[in-house]
Design a protein around this motif. Structure first.
Motif, short mmCIF file in Angstrom:
data_model
loop_
_atom_site.label_atom_id
_atom_site.label_comp_id
_atom_site.label_asym_id
_atom_site.label_seq_id
_atom_site.Cartn_x
_atom_site.Cartn_y
_atom_site.Cartn_z
N ARG A 151 0.84 -1.20 0.00
CA ARG A 151 0.00 0.00 0.00
C ARG A 151 0.87 1.24 0.00
O ARG A 151 0.58 2.22 -0.70
CB ARG A 151 -0.91 0.00 1.23
CG ARG A 151 -2.04 1.00 1.14
CD ARG A 151 -2.88 0.99 2.41
NE ARG A 151 -2.29 1.78 3.46
CZ ARG A 151 -2.26 1.43 4.74
NH1 ARG A 151 -2.77 0.27 5.14
NH2 ARG A 151 -1.70 2.21 5.63
N GLN A 152 1.93 1.20 0.77
CA GLN A 152 2.76 2.40 0.89
C GLN A 152 3.56 2.68 -0.38
O GLN A 152 4.13 3.76 -0.52
CB GLN A 152 3.62 2.34 2.15
CG GLN A 152 4.76 1.40 2.11
CD GLN A 152 6.06 2.16 1.96
OE1 GLN A 152 6.07 3.32 1.66
NE2 GLN A 152 7.16 1.46 2.13
N ALA A 153 3.57 1.74 -1.32
CA ALA A 153 4.20 2.01 -2.62
C ALA A 153 3.24 2.77 -3.54
O ALA A 153 3.61 3.10 -4.67
CB ALA A 153 4.65 0.72 -3.27
N GLY A 154 2.00 3.03 -3.07
CA GLY A 154 1.11 3.91 -3.83
C GLY A 154 -0.10 3.25 -4.45
O GLY A 154 -0.87 3.92 -5.16
N LEU A 155 -0.30 1.97 -4.20
CA LEU A 155 -1.41 1.27 -4.85
C LEU A 155 -2.71 1.50 -4.06
O LEU A 155 -3.07 0.70 -3.20
CB LEU A 155 -1.09 -0.23 -4.93
CG LEU A 155 -2.07 -1.10 -5.70
CD1 LEU A 155 -2.46 -0.50 -7.03
CD2 LEU A 155 -1.52 -2.49 -5.91
N TYR A 156 -3.41 2.59 -4.35
CA TYR A 156 -4.66 2.88 -3.66
C TYR A 156 -5.48 3.92 -4.41
O TYR A 156 -4.98 4.59 -5.31
CB TYR A 156 -4.42 3.33 -2.22
CG TYR A 156 -3.32 4.35 -2.01
CD1 TYR A 156 -3.47 5.68 -2.39
CD2 TYR A 156 -2.14 3.97 -1.38
CE1 TYR A 156 -2.47 6.60 -2.16
CE2 TYR A 156 -1.12 4.89 -1.15
CZ TYR A 156 -1.29 6.21 -1.53
OH TYR A 156 -0.30 7.12 -1.30
N GLY A 157 -6.73 4.00 -3.98
CA GLY A 157 -7.63 4.98 -4.59
C GLY A 157 -8.94 5.02 -3.82
O GLY A 157 -9.07 4.44 -2.74
N MET A 158 -9.93 5.70 -4.38
CA MET A 158 -11.19 5.94 -3.69
C MET A 158 -12.35 5.25 -4.40
O MET A 158 -12.32 5.08 -5.62
CB MET A 158 -11.43 7.44 -3.62
CG MET A 158 -12.45 7.84 -2.57
SD MET A 158 -12.50 9.64 -2.35
CE MET A 158 -11.51 9.84 -0.87
N ILE A 159 -13.34 4.88 -3.60
CA ILE A 159 -14.59 4.34 -4.15
C ILE A 159 -15.71 5.28 -3.71
O ILE A 159 -15.91 5.48 -2.51
CB ILE A 159 -14.87 2.91 -3.62
CG1 ILE A 159 -13.69 1.98 -3.93
CG2 ILE A 159 -16.16 2.36 -4.22
CD1 ILE A 159 -13.80 0.60 -3.27
#
Lengths: 572, 572
Positions: free
Chosen positions: A137-145
């Motif tokens: 996650r801390q490598a940037g793999l995220y977003g919003m729903i």
């Protein structure tokens, strides 16, 4: 003739049931194809690899309407690294294998392979998604729903525009370097974040001595501050999600009040604040009216509050149209609350209440109470985090598969303890905890029972230090019954629980040397993680596993298999 | 009574067959437990993560005797990254699933899992092992396998001591950064190695501007030069293996001749050289007698010769006892041969012959000839390397499993071409090759047939440039029938083949704008990779797959499964 007619009716009924079982006839399906890949990004002007989705960091926003189906085909385009994506706040009723938690609900997705996540977003609100494997996650793999209400329904508050912001902290050390540090003997802490990012943009000081210009470029367009442009007089719903690796933040828009109206997908009594304390894994909606001097811009700030930090606060620009978007405000950015004012944080948490008329109260009594002592321990020379002196390790075969397929030796079938030795434990002392263990046992919950969890914070391995832990529950929302400082009193404190209008959430913090009490109904057949949302804490064992009604779970798809005891062929 | 007696005999015979099937009664089993983990290492004074085995880089040497069994339990201690280990030069008769080639013979080993490699080392000699997944080899996961003769037998050469050296090139960019560069559009080349390592030790110039002292420490004990200590008058067998990611090297011991006696596990006619040209994947034994002025030390050097490079040559110390091991020789290190003297390299390759009396000649004729055009191509905007304009991609289900389980759609069943359009192809020109494709087809070889492969080198995508490619064949050794410059003449050149005393090897180079002809017998049931041993070339498709007699392969172990179409349960 009669026989074929009845066959027709049976067939028609079956089709009808299949089509309309879990969603209204109007529900849509949103299909996304995601390529997960490393790419060089400079979100804070410093160039490093980030895990991106279709080249984007942060990942694309998923927008859907309540009751819609979301289908995300994730292709793992990393060369040697697996991946799994968790849909944070989506409860996955009937699809527990789609929760995306590697080691719990699925085997990770191998490089080159595609995995199809398919689930229904059953309630309007603001949710998140992110990697749930290692510390990716801390490598940037995220977003919003963002889930909107069914057509024709409207929220119990009004606004003109809907905007969203993801907050994150950002490290220049990569996940491999962090893992080696954290698992080394002697233990090496990862240190302060390099910067705070507001919607993927921050500013690292490239003038730091020894910084090469091709590595840190202060004029890179990628690290231009995030700009939220507003029109004077209009009201904005701003969805704010935190996916920090470590830090709790205070978020503020200079000179503007924010009215909190939603927390983790639940409406709350409107609460006006100057700054919003937000913990990793939380999502809020706030209303902000552009009611200030429109001839200038304003600072938006995000500051670390959970520990003393040398990391500068994150800055974005709240831009009144038609001022130039990047025109710096004429003021100094607000410095935000003191990091060590834990009382202010507790007060804000306690002040959030469920919106009357939109919530139902919790059951009056719990069937079971689990008190969870939060500690840092030394186990075999390694620094670990633990619950009741058990530091979680993941079995090779994910729990959900092990239960359904009755792989009895896949993990330890002895459950971890429901409490700690509270009569004899000093939560203010550095404790040796010589009986601490690494283990992979599970809390088995009676299906449909009411469960209380009391998170009891304690001292770490450093004197006079207790951390802030944001706890996230998969597959459920819980009522937040109360907060308190010091040690939880098993007799008196339950009498002070708020059973009238407690908020429901999926993530809640426990403050230093304090406790937080939750209640939830174990009504979602499956196996679910409950864990501290701080990446290094989760990595080092600060998690537990709940199982409930797993016998009601349907046939597991073979796509979740391939690890542990599931290497071979799909069952015929 | 008679019945039970015959049962006894059957049972006894069965046990006898199981025990003594593939090795003599005296054979031993060597068990190793390996933990594969990242660790910070400073092999050239620059601190970066390396993949280590039990904390070691290079990995531990496997020592065994001909006919012994080697059992290596590899536990993947990486956090999110899979791994697979190839036993380079070990032919794996009867155990093709133990070859360790991810995508060909097994699914990769997942984080946290253990995989047991179990194979027989059936011939004395010098072999290597290394990661065979992604480009993990260049992260440091490699070591040597030294197989000695059966007790009582001796080599056809004599020496007093047995030593070994692994040569490598070393990059400060990690494998993720290199992969992103190499797969990007436009293409970004990885550039020259940061340094050359002799037995895991090199010297990067820490005084480079902008280099932080904690990152590059010229006084780190980890980057003290490798020292080979000798006693005057003694003769040393030095096993030299190259596991460079990119570079071909010239290896030299100042003032000392080397007599080459073994190449890739086969004895060769003793050949005395001043410098040894060695390509990635090759292993040699040389004899060196300490016959020089014993009052001083001498330089050992390893220099890049396959391209013009700014990388300084690697240096080690050839130390005459009792001089101080690290006392610098009084001389300037020898500068080695010119990098662009390809003729010297070809001449040395051509001069190596099988040792008379220890080799048998190849079959006089081949049943099939496959000519393989080596090119660089642009496919969908990506720079790839290709054979006959086919750039290999790996299917999700490893070939060996797909064949044995008859997963017909796991890969393209149309084989790649046996030749290129040689009448109309200019190997000296930059060629557009618009029909180049990425594909995963297989060359199916008739079992026990004799196969010739002619590697035909050509121009890259840059004018007047042709590379050096070291080709490695899994599961076999091949006879090297001949080398030539220019385009292979399909009529005349085969008449010049050396059918009398060609060497057998598992790795051989093809020089720029030249050809190399090989012959082997397809006598090892399984599926085998044949590929350029340069990591970025292999990554970008410079490989082919051979299948032979796969129907004779026994039951596959479920431990090699878990990817592609093999997610589920072992067959009962």
């Amino acid at each position: 003739m009669r026989k074929s007619m009845s066959r027709f009716i049976i067939a028609f009924t079956t089709i009808f049931i299949i089509l309309f079982r879990s969603k209204p006839a109007s529900a849509a399906t949103h299909e996304h194809k995601w390529e997960v890949e490393y790419a060089f990004k400079s979100p804070d002007c410093y160039r490093k690899l980030a895990i991106t989705i279709n080249g984007q960091y942060p990942g694309p926003t998923i927008a859907a309407r309540q009751g819609d189906a979301v289908v995300v085909t994730v292709r793992n385009g990393l060369l040697t690294e697996n991946v799994a994506i968790h849909w944070h706040g989506i409860r996955q009723y009937g699809t527990p294998w789609m929760d995306g938690t590697a080691g719990v609900t699925q085997c990770p997705i191998l490089p080159g392979e595609s995995f199809v996540y398919r689930f229904v977003v059953e309630r309007a609100g603001t949710y998140l998604y992110h990697a749930h494997y290692g510390i990716q996650r801390q490598a940037g793999l995220y977003g919003m729903i963002e889930v909107s209400l069914p057509m024709g329904e409207s929220e119990p508050f009004s606004y003109d525009f809907d905007r969203s912001i993801i907050l994150a902290d950002w490290y220049h050390a990569n996940t491999y370097e962090q893992f080696v540090a954290l698992s080394s003997v002697p233990f090496v802490w990862i240190g302060d974040p390099s910067s705070i990012l507001i919607q993927g943009r921050g500013k690292f000081k490239c003038s730091t001595p020894g910084m090469e210009p091709e590595l840190c470029n202060a004029t890179s367009p990628e690290c231009v501050p995030h700009v939220l442009t507003v029109v004077a007089g209009k009201t904005y719903r701003i969805r704010i999600g935190s996916l920090t690796s470590l830090a709790a933040l205070s978020f503020e828009i200079e000179g503007h009040n924010m009215t909190v109206v939603e927390a983790d997908g639940h409406y709350v009594e409107p609460m006006t604040v100057k700054n919003l304390f937000i913990y990793s894994g939380e999502a809020y909606s706030v209303l902000v009216t552009a009611d200030q001097d429109a001839s200038r811009n304003y600072w938006t700030t995000a500051k670390i509050v959970s520990f003393e930090s040398s990391t500068p606060q994150g800055l974005a620009i709240f831009n009144y149209y038609p001022n130039r978007p990047l025109r710096n405000p004429p003021t100094t950015p607000p410095i935000g609350p003191r990091w060590d004012d834990a009382e202010a944080r507790s007060a804000q948490s306690s002040a959030v209440k469920a919106l009357a008329g939109y919530a139902y109260p919790p059951p009056r009594k719990a069937d079971r109470r689990i008190v969870m002592l939060n500690t840092q321990n030394t186990i075999d020379g390694h620094v670990r985090w633990a619950i009741n002196n058990v530091s979680l390790t993941f079995p090779q075969t994910p729990y959900l598969i092990a239960y359904k397929e009755n792989f009895r030796r896949a993990f330890n079938r002895t459950p971890p303890p429901d409490d700690y030795d509270f009569g004899n434990y000093d939560i203010y002392a550095v404790a040796g905890n010589p009986n601490a263990t690494e283990n992979d046992g599970v809390y088995r919950l009676k299906f449909n029972s009411t469960v209380d969890v009391v998170l009891q914070n304690a001292n770490t391995l450093n004197p006079n230090t207790s951390e802030t832990h944001p706890w996230h529950l998969h597959g459920h929302d819980f009522w937040v019954l109360g907060y308190g400082s010091g040690e939880f009193d098993r007799v008196k404190d339950p009498k002070k629980y708020n059973l009238l209008n407690p908020i429901k959430k999926n993530t809640v913090a426990v403050q230093p040397y304090s406790w937080t009490a939750l209640r939830f109904t174990a009504d979602n057949p499956g196996v679910w993680a409950f864990h501290c949302h701080i990446e290094p804490h989760f990595l080092a064992g600060m998690a537990v596993i709940f199982e409930e009604g797993v016998e009601k779970v349907g046939k597991l798809p073979s796509s979740i298999m391939g690890c542990g005891l599931t290497k071979g062929y799909p069952k015929p």
